[in-house]
Design an enzyme around this catalytic site. Structure first.
Site, PDB file in Angstrom:
ATOM      1  N   CYS A  36      13.922  10.238 105.042  1.00 44.40           N
ATOM      2  CA  CYS A  36      14.392  11.129 106.090  1.00 44.40           C
ATOM      3  C   CYS A  36      14.955  10.320 107.263  1.00 44.40           C
ATOM      4  O   CYS A  36      15.982   9.676 107.118  1.00 44.40           O
ATOM      5  CB  CYS A  36      13.276  12.076 106.520  1.00 44.40           C
ATOM      6  N   HIS A  93      10.885  14.338 101.318  1.00 43.66           N
ATOM      7  CA  HIS A  93       9.479  14.066 101.621  1.00 43.66           C
ATOM      8  C   HIS A  93       8.627  14.413 100.399  1.00 43.66           C
ATOM      9  O   HIS A  93       8.982  15.280  99.601  1.00 43.66           O
ATOM     10  CB  HIS A  93       9.014  14.906 102.798  1.00 43.66           C
TER      11      HIS A  93
END
Length: 491
Positions: A329, A436
């Protein structure tokens, strides 16, 4: 008739409220109750995504898992995601609402009370029991007028309320008795009992302590919960990194750079659970010594993290590092060539050069991507199994030239997709993506570790559910009569 509410408040932050609520959810579910967790307002950059794309605190999602149900935004209607010392993104009912300075949020808090009551009422109409969690202390007197999460919720729901203190940090009598003393009479009448948490040693040695608490507090001590080792449950916020006792390095060492406003660092818990692997959180380049790989994690403020890396000397250190480098991310964005935030989506906005380790450019957009996502890896070492995870990001990254993606997105939520995500260097040593939960996928995680030279001395054993182990310990500490009373749902 609305379902009853059982509430857990604590003497301070990080006294174990979240894990205790998870344990109680599991114990109630074992008894056949339809139970749901609730936390009116949470402050955390460790977030989860619901099936409909809403964003809630990771700790609440764990509690829902303990209850055996899918998490929803009603369980955590307000999530505060800090971007720095004085500015946070406010997520309301799963979606970004406003990004505010602390003083501005204080002025707007009154607008959010109807959001809290609406969602709590909805849960009480759907479930047999709601187990609510407070935040911090319920008697921060300078903040109490704006309370949205502690005794205001308890009074609204007339909740049977448990007060928890952490004996491991010391001062348990001042913690519990001081909190009781500062509660208003209408609030104190709701206190069902006290719980002494994280006791090390023989609880028989605390018999006098229980007697003193009951005599001076005027309410029963419902249990002395032991210190429970190696639960491996996601931490609520980065305070856990400050409090963690560093493990001695052994076997394969993976360094995780502790970026400012670090987010979703529970991504790396599955790595730490593997035999022969040590995950080391680092603050300075010198701590890279001996690491086979370094990971740049998520962050709520990518440009601030970029400046921090430069100031700490990580630019040169990462370019000279010969091991593997991965980014998730915000960490993926940092590995690229350029980061732009023209609309000041995070902080003051602006633009900066990335670390230049991947041919990627990132531009921040006002809309946030929040989805449960299924993908397939495009690296041979990662295996062919589908990868399950979630996305939470406002940046949009594009690969430059002939750069190769790391993942092929198969599905976002319930919608089939055919998009590429992430990027990998030609030799595969450097890679990043937005997914994630990537390392929770066994084939991907162990494939990467083997690329790094990991050779476990024994085959990893199947993991027992830590929520069951937690629930068993709490049940033993509280006992059946107490649980019978707490889980009574008749008026």
């Amino acid at each position: 008739m609305p379902a009853p509410v059982l509430m857990v408040v604590g003497t301070a932050s990080s006294v174990g409220k979240s894990t205790l609520v998870a344990a109680l959810c599991r114990l109630a579910a074992r008894r056949g109750l339809r139970v749901a967790p609730f936390k009116a307002q949470n402050m955390s950059n460790n977030a989860a995504v619901t099936a409909d794309g809403g964003e809630i605190a990771r700790s609440t999602a764990v509690q829902a898992a303990a209850a055996g149900i899918a998490p929803t935004v009603a369980m955590n209607p307000i999530l505060i995601k800090p971007e720095g010392q004085r500015r946070s993104q406010i997520v309301v009912e799963g979606k970004p609402w406003q990004t505010l300075a602390a003083a501005d949020f204080w002025q707007r808090k009154a607008l959010l009370w109807p959001v809290i009551t609406r969602n709590l009422d909805a849960l009480r109409a759907e479930y047999d029991l709601v187990i609510a969690e407070g935040a911090g202390s319920p008697v921060e007197l300078n903040l109490k007028a704006g309370d949205l999460v502690n005794m205001r919720v308890a009074v609204y729901a007339q909740a049977r309320t448990l007060l928890v203190g952490d004996i491991d940090r010391g001062g348990i009598f001042a913690q519990l008795l001081g909190t009781l003393m500062l509660l208003e009479p209408a609030e104190r009448r709701l206190i069902e009992g006290l719980i002494v948490n994280r006791f090390r040693g023989d609880p028989a040695l605390f018999v006098d302590g229980v007697r003193i608490l009951e005599e001076r507090g005027g309410v029963p001590v419902l249990g002395v919960v032991p210190w429970i080792e190696d639960l491996d449950l996601p931490a609520e916020d980065a305070v856990a990194l400050d409090q963690a006792r560093p493990a001695p390095a052994h076997g394969l060492v993976i360094a995780v750079i502790r970026l400012p406003a670090i987010a979703n660092f529970d991504d790396f818990d599955p790595l730490a659970r593997e035999p022969g692997v040590t995950v080391r959180y680092i603050d300075y380049p010198s701590q890279l010594a001996g690491a086979a790989a370094v990971i740049l994690p998520g962050t709520k403020h990518t440009l601030a993290a970029r400046r921090w890396l430069r100031e700490r000397g990580f630019d040169a250190a990462l370019r000279q590092f010969t091991g593997a480098i991965a980014g998730i991310c915000g960490g993926y964005q940092l590995l690229g060539e350029r980061i732009s935030d023209p609309l000041a989506v995070e902080g003051a906005g602006g633009e900066d050069d990335g670390l230049g380790l991947l041919p990627v450019e990132t531009v921040f957009a006002p809309d946030k991507q929040t989805t449960q996502t299924v993908a397939k890896a495009q690296a041979a070492w990662a295996g062919a199994a589908e990868l399950h995870g979630y996305e939470i990001h406002m940046g949009r990254s594009r690969r430059l030239g002939e750069a190769q993606p790391l993942l092929r997105i198969v599905r976002r939520g319930a919608t089939p997709a055919a998009d590429d995500d992430g990027c990998q260097s030609v030799d595969g040593r450097v890679w990043g993506c937005y997914l994630h939960g990537l390392f929770a996928n066994d084939e991907f995680r162990r494939g990467w570790l083997r690329q790094l030279g990991w050779q476990p001395a024994f085959d990893p054993l199947p993991q027992t559910d830590p929520l069951d182990r937690l629930a068993d310990q709490v049940a033993a500490a509280l006992g059946s009569p107490v649980l019978d009373r707490l889980f009574t749902i008749s008026p």
